[in-house]
Write a protein that holds these residues in place. Structure first.
Motif, PDB file in Angstrom:
ATOM      1  N   THR A  43       0.987  -1.331   0.022  1.00 26.43           N
ATOM      2  CA  THR A  43       0.106  -0.065   0.003  1.00 26.43           C
ATOM      3  C   THR A  43       0.945   1.488  -0.212  1.00 26.43           C
ATOM      4  O   THR A  43       0.562   2.333  -0.506  1.00 26.43           O
ATOM      5  N   LYS A  44       2.215   1.085   0.512  1.00 30.09           N
ATOM      6  CA  LYS A  44       2.785   2.565   0.519  1.00 30.09           C
ATOM      7  C   LYS A  44       3.785   2.559  -0.552  1.00 30.09           C
ATOM      8  O   LYS A  44       4.157   3.596  -0.805  1.00 30.09           O
ATOM      9  N   SER A  45       4.431   1.443  -1.061  1.00 33.35           N
ATOM     10  CA  SER A  45       5.473   1.564  -2.091  1.00 33.35           C
ATOM     11  C   SER A  45       5.053   1.284  -3.514  1.00 33.35           C
ATOM     12  O   SER A  45       5.725   1.525  -4.402  1.00 33.35           O
ATOM     13  N   LEU A  46       3.905   0.283  -3.804  1.00 40.66           N
ATOM     14  CA  LEU A  46       3.658   0.138  -5.197  1.00 40.66           C
ATOM     15  C   LEU A  46       3.534   1.210  -6.061  1.00 40.66           C
ATOM     16  O   LEU A  46       3.732   1.265  -7.113  1.00 40.66           O
ATOM     17  N   LYS A  47       2.908   2.159  -5.344  1.00 43.39           N
ATOM     18  CA  LYS A  47       2.673   3.524  -6.349  1.00 43.39           C
ATOM     19  C   LYS A  47       4.003   4.142  -6.911  1.00 43.39           C
ATOM     20  O   LYS A  47       3.808   4.695  -7.778  1.00 43.39           O
ATOM     21  N   ASN A  48       5.046   3.706  -6.227  1.00 40.72           N
ATOM     22  CA  ASN A  48       6.144   4.393  -6.714  1.00 40.72           C
ATOM     23  C   ASN A  48       6.399   3.791  -8.365  1.00 40.72           C
ATOM     24  O   ASN A  48       7.033   4.579  -9.231  1.00 40.72           O
ATOM     25  N   PHE A  49       5.947   2.804  -8.595  1.00 39.09           N
ATOM     26  CA  PHE A  49       6.188   2.280  -9.957  1.00 39.09           C
ATOM     27  C   PHE A  49       5.297   3.060 -11.047  1.00 39.09           C
ATOM     28  O   PHE A  49       5.781   3.176 -12.208  1.00 39.09           O
ATOM     29  N   GLN A  50       4.313   3.687 -10.560  1.00 41.18           N
ATOM     30  CA  GLN A  50       3.553   4.537 -11.454  1.00 41.18           C
ATOM     31  C   GLN A  50       4.155   5.832 -11.667  1.00 41.18           C
ATOM     32  O   GLN A  50       3.991   6.748 -12.654  1.00 41.18           O
ATOM     33  N   LYS A  51       5.012   6.298 -10.723  1.00 42.92           N
ATOM     34  CA  LYS A  51       5.770   7.375 -10.948  1.00 42.92           C
ATOM     35  C   LYS A  51       6.987   7.281 -12.034  1.00 42.92           C
ATOM     36  O   LYS A  51       7.244   8.241 -12.469  1.00 42.92           O
ATOM     37  N   LEU A  52       7.212   6.235 -12.182  1.00 48.35           N
ATOM     38  CA  LEU A  52       8.316   5.671 -13.208  1.00 48.35           C
ATOM     39  C   LEU A  52       7.661   5.629 -14.429  1.00 48.35           C
ATOM     40  O   LEU A  52       8.436   5.951 -15.655  1.00 48.35           O
ATOM     41  N   TYR A  53       6.244   4.987 -14.505  1.00 50.28           N
ATOM     42  CA  TYR A  53       5.737   4.758 -15.987  1.00 50.28           C
ATOM     43  C   TYR A  53       4.180   5.013 -15.914  1.00 50.28           C
ATOM     44  O   TYR A  53       3.567   4.324 -14.912  1.00 50.28           O
ATOM     45  N   SER A  54       3.714   5.607 -16.640  1.00 45.37           N
ATOM     46  CA  SER A  54       2.035   6.002 -16.315  1.00 45.37           C
ATOM     47  C   SER A  54       1.195   4.688 -16.817  1.00 45.37           C
ATOM     48  O   SER A  54       0.115   4.609 -16.568  1.00 45.37           O
ATOM     49  N   LYS A  55       1.904   3.988 -17.661  1.00 48.64           N
ATOM     50  CA  LYS A  55       1.089   2.780 -18.144  1.00 48.64           C
ATOM     51  C   LYS A  55       1.169   1.428 -17.015  1.00 48.64           C
ATOM     52  O   LYS A  55       1.244   0.433 -17.567  1.00 48.64           O
ATOM     53  N   VAL A  56       1.303   1.698 -15.886  1.00 51.53           N
ATOM     54  CA  VAL A  56       1.432   0.776 -14.871  1.00 51.53           C
ATOM     55  C   VAL A  56       0.011   0.981 -14.083  1.00 51.53           C
ATOM     56  O   VAL A  56      -0.370   1.926 -13.399  1.00 51.53           O
ATOM     57  N   ASP A  57      -0.641  -0.205 -14.179  1.00 54.84           N
ATOM     58  CA  ASP A  57      -2.107  -0.089 -12.994  1.00 54.84           C
ATOM     59  C   ASP A  57      -1.960  -0.979 -12.081  1.00 54.84           C
ATOM     60  O   ASP A  57      -1.577  -2.082 -12.040  1.00 54.84           O
ATOM     61  N   ASN A  84      14.620  -3.787   8.746  1.00 55.17           N
ATOM     62  CA  ASN A  84      15.595  -4.533   7.616  1.00 55.17           C
ATOM     63  C   ASN A  84      16.389  -3.760   7.072  1.00 55.17           C
ATOM     64  O   ASN A  84      17.474  -4.032   6.567  1.00 55.17           O
ATOM     65  N   GLU A  85      15.742  -2.822   6.582  1.00 55.09           N
ATOM     66  CA  GLU A  85      16.421  -1.480   5.786  1.00 55.09           C
ATOM     67  C   GLU A  85      17.631  -0.978   6.352  1.00 55.09           C
ATOM     68  O   GLU A  85      18.734  -0.956   5.667  1.00 55.09           O
ATOM     69  N   LEU A  86      17.318  -0.552   7.742  1.00 54.74           N
ATOM     70  CA  LEU A  86      18.375  -0.013   8.475  1.00 54.74           C
ATOM     71  C   LEU A  86      19.523  -1.003   8.744  1.00 54.74           C
ATOM     72  O   LEU A  86      20.768  -0.829   8.619  1.00 54.74           O
ATOM     73  N   VAL A  87      19.067  -2.142   8.995  1.00 57.15           N
ATOM     74  CA  VAL A  87      20.078  -3.266   9.308  1.00 57.15           C
ATOM     75  C   VAL A  87      21.238  -3.568   8.001  1.00 57.15           C
ATOM     76  O   VAL A  87      22.200  -3.828   8.211  1.00 57.15           O
ATOM     77  N   GLU A  88      20.420  -3.817   6.969  1.00 55.06           N
ATOM     78  CA  GLU A  88      21.089  -3.975   5.665  1.00 55.06           C
ATOM     79  C   GLU A  88      21.944  -2.968   5.463  1.00 55.06           C
ATOM     80  O   GLU A  88      23.332  -3.053   5.104  1.00 55.06           O
ATOM     81  N   ILE A 128      15.417   6.464   1.130  1.00 66.15           N
ATOM     82  CA  ILE A 128      14.318   7.585   0.408  1.00 66.15           C
ATOM     83  C   ILE A 128      12.984   7.085   0.786  1.00 66.15           C
ATOM     84  O   ILE A 128      12.084   7.678   1.046  1.00 66.15           O
ATOM     85  N   LEU A 129      12.714   5.610   0.636  1.00 67.30           N
ATOM     86  CA  LEU A 129      11.573   4.997   0.661  1.00 67.30           C
ATOM     87  C   LEU A 129      11.249   5.255   2.162  1.00 67.30           C
ATOM     88  O   LEU A 129       9.761   5.242   2.438  1.00 67.30           O
ATOM     89  N   LEU A 130      12.054   5.036   3.158  1.00 65.12           N
ATOM     90  CA  LEU A 130      11.563   4.983   4.590  1.00 65.12           C
ATOM     91  C   LEU A 130      11.009   6.497   4.902  1.00 65.12           C
ATOM     92  O   LEU A 130       9.999   6.605   5.568  1.00 65.12           O
ATOM     93  N   LYS A 131      11.562   7.329   4.424  1.00 64.40           N
ATOM     94  CA  LYS A 131      11.038   8.722   4.533  1.00 64.40           C
ATOM     95  C   LYS A 131       9.824   9.088   3.701  1.00 64.40           C
ATOM     96  O   LYS A 131       9.012   9.822   4.324  1.00 64.40           O
ATOM     97  N   LYS A 132       9.954   8.821   2.669  1.00 67.30           N
ATOM     98  CA  LYS A 132       8.794   9.215   1.411  1.00 67.30           C
ATOM     99  C   LYS A 132       7.368   8.275   1.914  1.00 67.30           C
ATOM    100  O   LYS A 132       6.422   8.797   2.028  1.00 67.30           O
ATOM    101  N   LEU A 178      11.316  14.319  -2.293  1.00 70.22           N
ATOM    102  CA  LEU A 178      11.643  12.816  -2.479  1.00 70.22           C
ATOM    103  C   LEU A 178      11.090  11.963  -3.657  1.00 70.22           C
ATOM    104  O   LEU A 178      11.964  10.869  -4.014  1.00 70.22           O
ATOM    105  N   ASP A 179       9.804  12.575  -4.092  1.00 66.46           N
ATOM    106  CA  ASP A 179       9.338  11.619  -5.266  1.00 66.46           C
ATOM    107  C   ASP A 179      10.385  11.852  -6.458  1.00 66.46           C
ATOM    108  O   ASP A 179      10.748  10.992  -7.161  1.00 66.46           O
ATOM    109  N   GLU A 180      11.112  13.203  -6.602  1.00 67.40           N
ATOM    110  CA  GLU A 180      11.858  13.234  -7.821  1.00 67.40           C
ATOM    111  C   GLU A 180      13.225  12.738  -7.566  1.00 67.40           C
ATOM    112  O   GLU A 180      13.794  12.008  -8.433  1.00 67.40           O
ATOM    113  N   LEU A 181      13.742  12.464  -6.324  1.00 66.52           N
ATOM    114  CA  LEU A 181      14.965  12.034  -5.964  1.00 66.52           C
ATOM    115  C   LEU A 181      14.847  10.442  -6.011  1.00 66.52           C
ATOM    116  O   LEU A 181      15.873   9.705  -6.657  1.00 66.52           O
ATOM    117  N   PHE A 182      13.465   9.806  -5.829  1.00 63.12           N
ATOM    118  CA  PHE A 182      13.327   8.481  -6.050  1.00 63.12           C
ATOM    119  C   PHE A 182      13.545   8.116  -7.718  1.00 63.12           C
ATOM    120  O   PHE A 182      14.445   7.126  -8.218  1.00 63.12           O
TER     121      PHE A 182
END
Lengths: 117, 176
Positions: free
Chosen positions: A96-110, B66-70, B145-149, B122-126
């Motif tokens: 729920t938190k991070s999958l949306k990042n893929f849409q920021k890379l490419y608009s054709k990700v649903d 896990n991210e922090l220990v990695e 970046i992911l932890l903060k964002k 952070l979105d742009e940085l990602f």
């Protein structure tokens, strides 16, 4: 085509254009994700016309190296101008938190969370 | 006198602490037994997760820890020097501090990465990091970046010298 390890499986079924991820993916770095990246590349090259489906519903953990590796695949699909559908699970926080990042890379990700529908 | 470079959010690590524990380990052979990083994360998550009235608390703690220990394992200078972990629970917050050595040659790079976290969109940085990292198979560089964002984790970095070793203490506060 199926990749299996103690903590995860990744399976690609050409007929359904679907790649299913299960378990825990916390490999050490992008190099360790190479086999999975190759499986994804094969699926990308074989899929035409309809979207490639990534079923993540049973992927409990994915570390940042994994997100980075999948992001590379998303960029590859962007270059090929091919669509991606991701099936997620709304009870798994990283999805729920991070999958949306893929849409920021490419608009054709649903992205859909089937349990919500 | 110790010279400190502190970057990041203000975190009171000692306020209203209800419970805590600490541990240290030598990352001697951890690259050959990478699942141990996950084991440490899952242990901390199971131990602390039940303190919070949220069904996903353990999963979130494990993901972040896990991210922090990695990072600590990957950045540590010398595998014969221990990585120190302190974890605390305070009200609805989960706090941790992980301290490890870092090599001289990568200290400035690490400081620069940390500063970017607090001066960038952070979105742009990602997106920038992903597009730049396409050719680098070893490094990811997006964990912090992911932890903060995505998780809104307060984060603080304290770079200092201790007994001739360069060290960094990464402190985080997560509101659950």
């Amino acid at each position: 085509m199926k990749l299996e390890a103690d903590k995860y499986t990744v399976e690609y079924i050409r007929k359904t254009r679907m790649i299913t991820f299960k378990g825990v993916l916390r490999l050490q770095n992008k190099e360790e994700y190479r086999n999975i990246s190759e499986l994804l590349s094969q699926a990308a090259s074989e899929t035409t016309g309809l979207p490639l489906i990534l079923d993540m519903r049973e992927l409990v953990f994915l570390n940042s190296s994994g997100i980075s590796s999948l992001s590379m695949f998303i960029l590859k699909m962007r270059k090929l101008d091919k669509e991606i559908h991701i099936h997620g699970n709304s009870s798994i926080p990283w999805q729920t938190k991070s999958l949306k990042n893929f849409q920021k890379l490419y608009s054709k990700v649903d992205i859909t969370f089937p349990s919500d529908s | 006198m110790e010279k400190h470079t502190v970057i990041g959010d203000r975190i009171d690590f000692n306020k209203d602490v209800e419970t805590t524990f600490s541990m240290s380990f030598l990352p001697l052979d951890i690259f050959d037994n990478w699942d141990r990083v996950s084991s440490i994360s899952d242990f901390v998550a199971e131990y602390f997760g039940t303190y919070y009235n949220k069904i996903t608390a353990s999963n979130i703690i494990s993901t972040i820890f896990n991210e922090l220990v990695e990072n600590a394992v990957k950045f540590t200078k010398n595998n014969s020097q221990p990585i120190h972990i302190v974890v605390k629970k305070s009200n609805n917050s989960f706090l941790s501090r992980i301290t490890n050595t870092i090599p001289n040659h990568s200290k400035d790079t690490f400081i620069s990465i940390c500063r970017d976290l607090f001066s960038s969109n952070l979105d742009e940085l990602f997106v920038k990091k992903i597009e730049a990292g396409a050719m680098d198979n070893k490094k990811s560089g997006i964990g912090l970046i992911l932890l903060k964002k995505d998780y809104q984790v307060d984060t603080s970095f304290d770079f200092f010298e201790d007994n001739k070793f360069n060290k960094v203490a990464v402190t985080i506060k997560l509101t659950i």
